[in-house]
Design a protein around this motif. Structure first.
Motif, PDB file in Angstrom:
ATOM      1  N   MET A 214      65.060 -58.097 -54.768  1.00 20.40           N
ATOM      2  CA  MET A 214      64.258 -57.119 -55.542  1.00 20.40           C
ATOM      3  C   MET A 214      62.814 -57.522 -55.613  1.00 20.40           C
ATOM      4  SD  MET A 214      64.975 -54.003 -55.303  1.00 20.40           S
ATOM      5  CE  MET A 214      66.719 -53.632 -54.287  1.00 20.40           C
ATOM      6  N   HIS A 217      61.122 -57.358 -52.417  1.00 23.00           N
ATOM      7  CA  HIS A 217      60.509 -55.847 -52.055  1.00 23.00           C
ATOM      8  C   HIS A 217      59.439 -55.557 -53.051  1.00 23.00           C
ATOM      9  CE1 HIS A 217      64.769 -54.562 -50.593  1.00 23.00           C
ATOM     10  NE2 HIS A 217      64.417 -55.832 -50.038  1.00 23.00           N
ATOM     11  N   VAL A 218      59.408 -55.839 -54.326  1.00 23.51           N
ATOM     12  CA  VAL A 218      58.064 -55.774 -55.023  1.00 23.51           C
ATOM     13  C   VAL A 218      57.047 -56.410 -54.542  1.00 23.51           C
ATOM     14  CG1 VAL A 218      57.018 -56.279 -57.284  1.00 23.51           C
ATOM     15  CG2 VAL A 218      59.421 -55.342 -57.237  1.00 23.51           C
ATOM     16  N   SER A 221      56.010 -54.766 -51.181  1.00 23.53           N
ATOM     17  CA  SER A 221      55.450 -53.388 -51.717  1.00 23.53           C
ATOM     18  C   SER A 221      53.822 -53.362 -52.132  1.00 23.53           C
ATOM     19  CB  SER A 221      56.247 -52.436 -52.398  1.00 23.53           C
ATOM     20  OG  SER A 221      57.553 -52.240 -51.942  1.00 23.53           O
ATOM     21  N   ARG A 222      53.682 -54.484 -52.920  1.00 27.86           N
ATOM     22  CA  ARG A 222      52.474 -54.725 -53.353  1.00 27.86           C
ATOM     23  C   ARG A 222      51.421 -55.050 -51.913  1.00 27.86           C
ATOM     24  NH1 ARG A 222      52.271 -57.783 -59.132  1.00 27.86           N
ATOM     25  NH2 ARG A 222      53.486 -56.255 -60.317  1.00 27.86           N
ATOM     26  N   LYS A 224      52.151 -54.059 -49.064  1.00 26.88           N
ATOM     27  CA  LYS A 224      51.683 -52.889 -48.414  1.00 26.88           C
ATOM     28  C   LYS A 224      50.803 -52.076 -48.791  1.00 26.88           C
ATOM     29  CE  LYS A 224      54.323 -48.972 -46.534  1.00 26.88           C
ATOM     30  NZ  LYS A 224      55.782 -48.313 -46.438  1.00 26.88           N
ATOM     31  N   LEU A 225      50.766 -51.758 -50.234  1.00 24.63           N
ATOM     32  CA  LEU A 225      49.733 -50.855 -50.592  1.00 24.63           C
ATOM     33  C   LEU A 225      48.423 -51.625 -50.509  1.00 24.63           C
ATOM     34  CD1 LEU A 225      49.020 -48.670 -52.398  1.00 24.63           C
ATOM     35  CD2 LEU A 225      49.565 -49.869 -54.497  1.00 24.63           C
ATOM     36  N   MET A 228      47.210 -50.859 -47.026  1.00 22.56           N
ATOM     37  CA  MET A 228      46.675 -49.536 -46.947  1.00 22.56           C
ATOM     38  C   MET A 228      45.419 -49.144 -47.638  1.00 22.56           C
ATOM     39  SD  MET A 228      50.410 -47.209 -46.914  1.00 22.56           S
ATOM     40  CE  MET A 228      50.887 -47.460 -48.730  1.00 22.56           C
TER      41      MET A 228
ATOM     42  N   ALA B 326      53.617 -45.647 -49.885  1.00 24.06           N
ATOM     43  CA  ALA B 326      53.659 -46.922 -50.692  1.00 24.06           C
ATOM     44  C   ALA B 326      55.146 -46.770 -51.452  1.00 24.06           C
ATOM     45  CB  ALA B 326      52.495 -46.825 -51.892  1.00 24.06           C
ATOM     46  N   TYR B 327      55.404 -47.790 -51.992  1.00 22.66           N
ATOM     47  CA  TYR B 327      56.616 -48.143 -52.676  1.00 22.66           C
ATOM     48  C   TYR B 327      57.952 -47.207 -52.075  1.00 22.66           C
ATOM     49  CZ  TYR B 327      53.893 -51.007 -55.819  1.00 22.66           C
ATOM     50  OH  TYR B 327      52.993 -51.748 -56.314  1.00 22.66           O
ATOM     51  N   ARG B 340      63.498 -52.056 -61.047  1.00 20.79           N
ATOM     52  CA  ARG B 340      62.317 -53.106 -60.756  1.00 20.79           C
ATOM     53  C   ARG B 340      61.316 -51.954 -60.193  1.00 20.79           C
ATOM     54  NH1 ARG B 340      62.691 -58.248 -59.803  1.00 20.79           N
ATOM     55  NH2 ARG B 340      60.456 -58.087 -59.475  1.00 20.79           N
ATOM     56  N   GLU B 344      57.673 -51.652 -61.793  1.00 21.37           N
ATOM     57  CA  GLU B 344      56.450 -51.647 -61.053  1.00 21.37           C
ATOM     58  C   GLU B 344      55.721 -50.524 -61.346  1.00 21.37           C
ATOM     59  OE1 GLU B 344      55.627 -54.221 -59.671  1.00 21.37           O
ATOM     60  OE2 GLU B 344      54.049 -53.842 -58.007  1.00 21.37           O
ATOM     61  N   ALA B 347      53.762 -51.587 -64.446  1.00 27.25           N
ATOM     62  CA  ALA B 347      52.469 -52.461 -64.109  1.00 27.25           C
ATOM     63  C   ALA B 347      51.500 -52.145 -63.462  1.00 27.25           C
ATOM     64  CB  ALA B 347      53.199 -53.733 -63.161  1.00 27.25           C
ATOM     65  N   TYR B 348      51.773 -50.763 -62.697  1.00 22.66           N
ATOM     66  CA  TYR B 348      50.561 -50.141 -61.860  1.00 22.66           C
ATOM     67  C   TYR B 348      49.862 -49.469 -63.040  1.00 22.66           C
ATOM     68  CZ  TYR B 348      48.906 -46.816 -58.412  1.00 22.66           C
ATOM     69  OH  TYR B 348      48.080 -45.823 -57.593  1.00 22.66           O
TER      70      TYR B 348
END
Lengths: 430, 430
Positions: A214, A217-218, A221-222, A224-225, A228, B326-327, B340, B344, B347-348
């Protein structure tokens, strides 16, 4: 140059391509006046397109035509022909900004999704050279000039906000290519996906652990954002060593069909990742211990040069006078202002370096667990040796992605790589 | 609804507007069948456009027409009519996403840059109500619903990357309006600029100190870059209390002509800033000590609610099932994954809060030292009292922009505001 918009798309195989080119006087002049005598060879070894080399008695050209699907997978995976338009647009921009570092454009036909370019000869795909332990002393200087100039001059540091928004809009339609990256790099390697593959059975455990990790994965994903939603500059978008052609004295960047406005660290990270993979693969190619030590030393030195020279050149362009709307000079007047702006430039580069480290890790993991692998690893015939090289690369990549802050400088990356040169994954003793 | 593209742009004053509307059967039905009896009043008190209220015996409408220049300044500052197109586009989107919180669209004519909307009656511009110490118990709930829904559903959390890129491209042409913000909010107040003004002579020293404050210049430049290059969601782009019409029971957001894809914190910060300015202005409006204490308490409570309810609603939409790229849910399966992902999300929101704090500060400073001021302060007739209120607002704003990390929660912002309620700037004793 923008080509013929009339007529419908059709795939041009050898005979049709010959007829087509014979109708273009400039190309006939370049190739030689006897189209019937031209040799036409399909050489595309990429994943998406047809590529022909056409040679006549006077010269040669390369012809690239997009197919309406992903070549690697087949017609079941359609892909818009418009990518040829974006590739042409990006190549034109890169030719302006980094002259001599991309192939010369000779002809483009939007309807046929076809581009004719300078034939790069005797250049080879850099990745093939790296597998053979070749060193390219010009590479670091050239690729850093390419990145510094294409990224800086399409950023908010060099453009007005209006010009920048026009650029973003011009490439917004290339989302199908971005989606490939979003899926294959930033998502699939971390979940069960039909197209994933890896060196089984050795990496089965590592593949499973990636799917449960995980922290990873976090982090992905950050990234990926960021990929994008951070249109910092016009990226090449696929800047690996298979998109670079080299000789001892020349470097040419090809295939910018993934171009779009994204985070600069993605291009920089791509170069770093592919050099690091060449480094880890090298042990798998050696026939006697130490045989490739000089090459491996050069690769790590090049990794350091790629970041250090990129940062220096990018900063020099910024210091030489940034005409963009970001960081207006009028707010940083006087000695104090100049000092604070310089500190801010350093902070900007530090943030960009962290991005590059993260994206380099993402580019590494996808080549070992995702759909598209690379010959650096694939040409290591013994799967156990291949898996050992791959496991070392993944170990570094995971640390780079999850503990990015532990790599504040490029020497931290190369230092960690060096330490992993002879590290053995569990399956060796297990 | 998209209106007539034929004909050329012309400014419609009363008579021409009457003729134009008389040609639209739906509007005639709404207003009443005797166009000659309609009352037509120009009421535009904004900076950019003509606004008419048209009333017949059956009903009324509001008509907004863009002028080809900035109304506040005159023909010397041209501004593209296309902003009416972007306003229409944004209003349509907002009506879909936040029904009942924007005026109903009745007619749009792209060529004339003209839009006819529901007449909001007896609504008043919220800022006028705040000057009069009016409290709006529905406001926090409504504005947070508006922001949470319009921002979430146009973000990467709710859209595919392709849809998001299409949205960005659709608004990329609105760069002239963005440029106004870039100049007037993020640049001019921090340098000598012809259009700057402030409450002289009291704030002369503060104005000069802003021009030399390099901590502030670094902070505002980072915010400017974020404004230009972080297309997180479709923003209203000008979400101050002059763009909100209210009654005790209704809230309507108007005037989204600055709409574009930008950082969410810019809209949230705009609402926070304008409430904080109403709070600091309040002391300047009181005729007897403590006269407006209940109002001031309500304002600070509303500041807290705006953030807290926005965050709660935004998070609820995210938790309810985010369909965006996203995510991806597939990377956060199981209990550990869910935990998790929730961390996240928090945190966002923390990052978004920091952005909102910074942008709120920028929106405050521009109203005190830039071109466009607001009646919260301007209607304090005694310039010395006005300057005292303004200096308090600036003191908080500077801290919020430069030491953003010292405001980890909204209560830190309201707590600091409360402490500054009776603080006296140097010029009072100097």
């Amino acid at each position: 140059m923008t080509g013929d918009r009339a007529g419908d798309y059709r795939i041009l195989h050898e005979a049709a391509l010959r007829d087509y080119l014979a109708g273009l006087p400039d190309l006939v002049a370049l190739l030689g006046a006897e189209p019937v005598s031209w040799s036409i060879t399909e050489v595309g070894d990429g994943n998406l397109n047809l590529v022909f080399i056409v040679k006549g008695d006077r010269g040669g050209v390369a012809v690239k035509q997009a197919l309406p699907y992903v070549r690697l997978v087949g017609k079941s995976w359609p892909l818009p022909l418009s990518r040829a338009h974006y590739e042409y647009l990006a190549l034109s921009k890169q030719a302006d900004l980094a002259p001599g570092l991309v192939p010369a454009l000779l002809h483009h036909n939007e309807t046929l999704a076809l581009t004719v370019m300078e034939l790069l000869e005797p250049h080879i795909i850099m990745r093939k050279g790296l597998v053979a332990a070749a060193q390219y002393p010009r590479f670091a200087g050239d690729i850093t000039a390419f990145m510094a100039r294409t990224l800086f001059f399409t950023s908010d540091l060099a453009l007005s906000a209006a010009e920048k928004k026009e650029g973003i809009a011009a490439f917004a339609g290339n989302h199908a290519l971005c989606k490939i990256t979003e899926d294959l790099i930033f998502t699939d390697p971390y979940r069960i996906a039909e197209q994933n593959r890896w060196t089984a059975p050795y990496l089965d455990g590592l593949a499973a652990s990636l799917r449960d990790d995980m922290d990873l994965h976090v982090a992905i994903s950050r990234l990926k954002l960021k990929f994008m939603a951070s249109p910092e500059a016009l990226l090449h978008g696929d800047l690996h060593t298979g998109s670079i052609m080299v000789t001892d004295s020349q470097t040419r960047v090809i295939d910018p069909e993934f171009a779009f406005y994204g985070p600069m660290g993605f291009d920089v990270g791509a170069v770093l990742a592919n050099l690091l993979m060449a480094y880890f693969a090298s042990a798998g190619h050696e026939r006697a211990p130490g045989e490739r030590a000089a090459f491996e030393g050069w690769v790590l030195e090049t990794v350091e040069q790629v970041w250090n020279e990129f940062a220096r050149k990018f900063l020099d362009l910024w210091r030489a006078g940034a005409a963009g709307d970001a960081y207006p000079a009028s707010l940083f007047a006087g000695e104090t202002g100049a000092a604070r702006l310089e500190a801010e430039r350093q902070a900007y580069m530090q943030r960009l370096f962290a991005d590059a480290v993260g994206f380099a890790a993402a580019k590494t993991i996808r080549r070992i667990f995702g759909l598209a692998h690379n010959i650096d690893f694939e040409l290591i015939e013994d799967p156990r040796r291949r898996a050992i090289s791959e496991a070392r690369a993944v170990r570094l990549a995971r640390a780079m992605m999850v503990e990015t802050g532990a790599f504040p400088a490029i020497a931290d990356v190369t230092g960690a790589a060096r330490k992993l040169r002879d590290w053995m994954p569990e399956f060796v003793n297990g």
